[in-house]
Design a protein around this motif. Structure first.
Motif, mmCIF file in Angstrom:
data_model
loop_
_atom_site.group_PDB
_atom_site.id
_atom_site.type_symbol
_atom_site.label_atom_id
_atom_site.label_comp_id
_atom_site.label_asym_id
_atom_site.label_seq_id
_atom_site.Cartn_x
_atom_site.Cartn_y
_atom_site.Cartn_z
ATOM 1 N N LYS A 193 43.261 -23.133 5.638
ATOM 2 C CA LYS A 193 43.598 -22.644 6.991
ATOM 3 C C LYS A 193 44.865 -23.330 7.504
ATOM 4 N N GLY A 235 48.349 -21.347 8.564
ATOM 5 C CA GLY A 235 49.100 -21.588 9.798
ATOM 6 C C GLY A 235 50.587 -21.777 9.517
ATOM 7 N N PRO A 245 46.400 -16.220 16.120
ATOM 8 C CA PRO A 245 45.918 -16.924 14.920
ATOM 9 C C PRO A 245 46.399 -18.370 14.852
ATOM 10 N N ILE A 284 44.241 -20.327 17.126
ATOM 11 C CA ILE A 284 42.891 -20.503 16.566
ATOM 12 C C ILE A 284 42.905 -21.544 15.456
ATOM 13 N N LEU A 285 43.896 -21.458 14.572
ATOM 14 C CA LEU A 285 43.902 -22.322 13.383
ATOM 15 C C LEU A 285 44.172 -23.778 13.737
ATOM 16 N N THR A 337 38.406 -24.469 17.532
ATOM 17 C CA THR A 337 38.183 -23.243 16.755
ATOM 18 C C THR A 337 38.574 -23.418 15.295
ATOM 19 N N GLY A 338 39.513 -24.334 15.040
ATOM 20 C CA GLY A 338 40.080 -24.478 13.700
ATOM 21 C C GLY A 338 39.091 -24.997 12.665
ATOM 22 N N TRP A 344 35.787 -18.468 13.320
ATOM 23 C CA TRP A 344 37.090 -18.349 13.968
ATOM 24 C C TRP A 344 38.221 -18.220 12.950
ATOM 25 N N ILE A 345 38.101 -18.963 11.868
ATOM 26 C CA ILE A 345 39.155 -18.876 10.844
ATOM 27 C C ILE A 345 39.179 -17.462 10.245
ATOM 28 N N ALA A 400 40.913 -15.301 12.651
ATOM 29 C CA ALA A 400 42.359 -15.523 12.555
ATOM 30 C C ALA A 400 42.943 -14.788 11.345
ATOM 31 N N SER A 401 42.207 -14.810 10.220
ATOM 32 C CA SER A 401 42.692 -14.129 9.015
ATOM 33 C C SER A 401 42.767 -12.615 9.232
#
Lengths: 400, 250
Positions: A235, A239, A292, A295-296, A301-302, A307-308, A311-312
């Motif tokens: 992750k 980012g 994203p 989030i990351l 959230t990361g 959450w990841i 984000a993806s």
């Protein structure tokens, strides 16, 4: 780090249900293709101004993501990062599968897909499309050999050199895909050598986002342990890639904004282009990049796989938005045939071209994803490609 | 108008033009259309030769706003007028179109026909993966419709928007101009007429004789003479494509 044990996935009900689900999507795509080819493309949203529509957005997204999906393997083989090595077989399989999915969509949207043999037997070596035919088929062959070297213990010693070759090849491949647009002098939104490196960075981002989702899903569905160490490393890398794409997008627009001659197309994309402006700011920049990133890198959230995953998915949505804006927005904006003049004609000169995607085009595009995922599912069922465990103890060199 | 009458009229115009070859009103002033008489025909067994380069000179000063006789003539000659009942106006083929220009700074207006510019260095030919887009030795840019796979890359590459994709099944085609669903097409400079020693339909039908057709490589041809005498421009000259179609008055 322990020696990695690779195993096949089970062929139970879940496996067949997955294949059936993807199969339905593929059938819908094939039916759409039949409908469009039987009637002709008048049933689609395309016209003589916007000649590459939604299927091309999906096809190019998948092709770009394909080369990026191989990155995980390259980081292990070429750059010697140990954590990535167990992930390499899945990375190679996903790369080939995404390319097959993308090419299928591209080919099925041709005016004459029945003449594919013509494309295979008549090469114009000055055409970037013809280069790409060689780059794409070469990629599949090289990655197949690379997979063989990785999966067959006797040949493991060659995997670094073959992997390096595959890495160079994939850079060439994405350069070729970006140059389809970068070398087009006719259209203002394209015609920038920057397209090639930008597509390379886009591939890093889109490919990794898809890889992470496939990894998470396959480990969850098969009940295999997946430790936080792998997830955190991936992750963080995602980012960096998302930020990299943003940087290229920034440079591209700054260069265009600096040159007065490009102010027209820039104001179209950035302010007055309706759906294209909205997709750029909301789809590509906000939902596809900034959210994203937030989030990351936000600790709250990361560290959450949910959450990841979101984000993806957003990165994928942002990528599709980016290609929609670039491809279709770039065609919708009129060509500057007579600089300095207001132009009108019966053929849409001087006017923003209209394009609305139709359902068959969208279904054909989505079926490219399904083709790729079916290929991955079948491959991990029949090849020992997935590590039995990616728990922290297996992957983290610092774990006790 | 029946086909017979059409033929007779064309023969008459052709013969008239032959008689008037080289006619000048005053030194240096050539009568367009009338002066370009001799389009030598090419026997079928003889390949096109690079000794010739067919081209056009369009005089936008003569081209009238609202007149689209060249467009109608091209559509009838090549069968693309009204051949796609299902396609939207944006999807229908247009091998030639009238373009109206108004200069943003000065307000000066122009009217002119746009079609394939038959470039010496055609981007459509560069990008075509299968060599379906091709340039004949005599400079005419064509699409081999048996080899075109319908990828539309040429349409992305052409800076003149000269090409059309066929979005539906076609019927009642002209025997001399095969076309087909799923392939790309554009102005052929009426190659079938040129090979028979006749001028393109748009040239013949223009009531103002605003389009001069001929061999750019022949220094004695009316078009070559006119080009040495008068200022002319290529559209998007900056791209360095050296089109075979040039314009006066813009």
């Amino acid at each position: 780090m322990k020696k990695t044990l690779y195993t096949q996935i089970e062929g139970g009900k879940g496996f067949w249900a997955l294949l059936a689900g993807f199969g339905v999507v593929i059938l819908a795509g094939l039916a759409s293709m039949y409908y469009m080819e039987h009637n002709g493309h008048w049933v689609t949203g395309m016209n003589n101004s916007v000649v590459w529509g939604t299927p091309h957005v999906f096809a190019i997204f998948l092709i770009v993501a394909a080369s990026g999906a191989l990155n995980v393997a390259s980081i292990g083989s070429v750059f010697g990062k140990k954590m990535y090595k167990p992930l390499a077989p899945l990375s190679g399989i996903l790369a080939v599968a995404l390319l097959v999915g993308g090419l299928a969509v591209l080919v099925l949207d041709l005016g004459r897909p029945d003449r594919l043999i013509v494309a295979m037997t008549n090469y114009n070596f000055k055409s970037i499309f013809a280069w790409n035919i060689i780059l794409y088929t070469g990629f599949m062959a090289i990655v197949a050999i690379y997979l063989w070297m990785m999966l067959e213990k006797r040949f493991n010693k060659y995997s670094t050199s073959v992997g390096t070759f595959a890495f160079v090849w994939r850079l060439l491949l994405t350069t070729g895909t970006g140059s389809i647009f970068g070398f087009l002098v006719a259209r203002e939104a394209y015609d920038a050598a920057l397209m090639a490196p930008m597509f390379v960075v886009m591939s890093f981002s889109f490919g990794l986002a898809i890889f992470m989702l496939v990894l998470f899903a396959s480990y969850r569905m098969t009940g295999r342990p997946l430790g936080d160490y792998v997830v955190r490393r991936l992750k963080n890398l995602l980012g960096v890639f998302v930020a990299g794409v943003l940087y290229f997008v920034l440079v591209y627009h700054l260069a265009n904004l600096y040159a007065t001659e490009h102010h027209g197309v820039e104001s179209f994309i950035l302010t007055s282009g309706g759906i294209y402006t909205m997709l750029f700011w909301v789809g590509q920049i906000l939902l596809g990049s900034l959210v994203p990133l937030a989030i990351l890198y936000n600790p709250a959230t990361g560290n959450s796989r949910g959450w990841i995953s979101i984000a993806s998915v957003l990165v994928i949505f942002g990528g599709l938005s980016q290609l929609y804006v670039l491809l279709i927005g770039g065609q919708a904006y009129p060509m500057k045939t007579f600089p300095g003049y207001e132009v009108t004609s019966s053929f849409g000169d001087g006017m923003i071209a209209s394009y609305s995607p139709t359902l068959p085009e969208v279904l054909l595009g989505i079926s490219g994803f399904a083709i790729a995922l079916v290929a991955v599912t079948i491959a991990v069922r029949h090849l020992r490609a997935l590590p039995a465990s990616l728990a922290d103890g297996e992957t983290d060199p610092h774990a006790a | 108008m029946s086909e017979d009458t059409n033929l007779k009229r064309r023969e008459f115009i052709g013969n008239g033009a032959k008689l008037a070859a080289g006619l000048t009103i005053a030194p240096g002033v050539v009568v367009y259309g009338l002066s370009e008489a001799s389009v030598p025909d090419r026997p079928a067994e003889e390949p096109a030769s690079s000794e010739r380069r067919w081209g056009m000179l369009v005089d936008s000063n003569k081209c009238a706003t609202g007149c689209d006789k060249c467009v109608t003539a091209c559509g009838e000659e090549n069968g693309w007028d009204d051949s796609e009942p299902n396609s939207s106006p944006e999807q229908k083929a247009q091998w030639i179109r009238k373009v109206e220009l108004r200069h943003k700074g000065t307000g000066k207006s122009h009217s002119l026909p746009m079609m394939c510019q038959h470039c010496e260095n055609p981007p459509c030919v560069d990008v075509c993966p299968t060599n379906a887009s091709m340039k004949r030795a005599d400079g005419i840019v064509l699409v081999d419709r048996h080899r075109c796979i319908g990828c539309r890359y040429c349409m992305m590459a052409c800076p003149y928007k000269a090409r059309s994709f066929i979005h539906e099944t076609l019927t009642d085609q002209e025997p001399h101009m095969p076309r087909g669903k799923g392939t790309v097409e554009s102005c052929t400079m009426c190659v079938h007429r040129v090979d028979e020693g006749r001028e393109p339909a748009c040239v013949e039908e223009c009531p103002e004789q605003a389009i001069l057709f001929g061999d750019l490589n022949d220094p004695d041809s009316a078009i070559a003479q006119a080009l040495t005498r008068y200022d002319s421009t290529a559209v998007r000259e900056d791209l360095g494509l050296n089109p075979g179609v040039r314009y006066r008055g813009i």
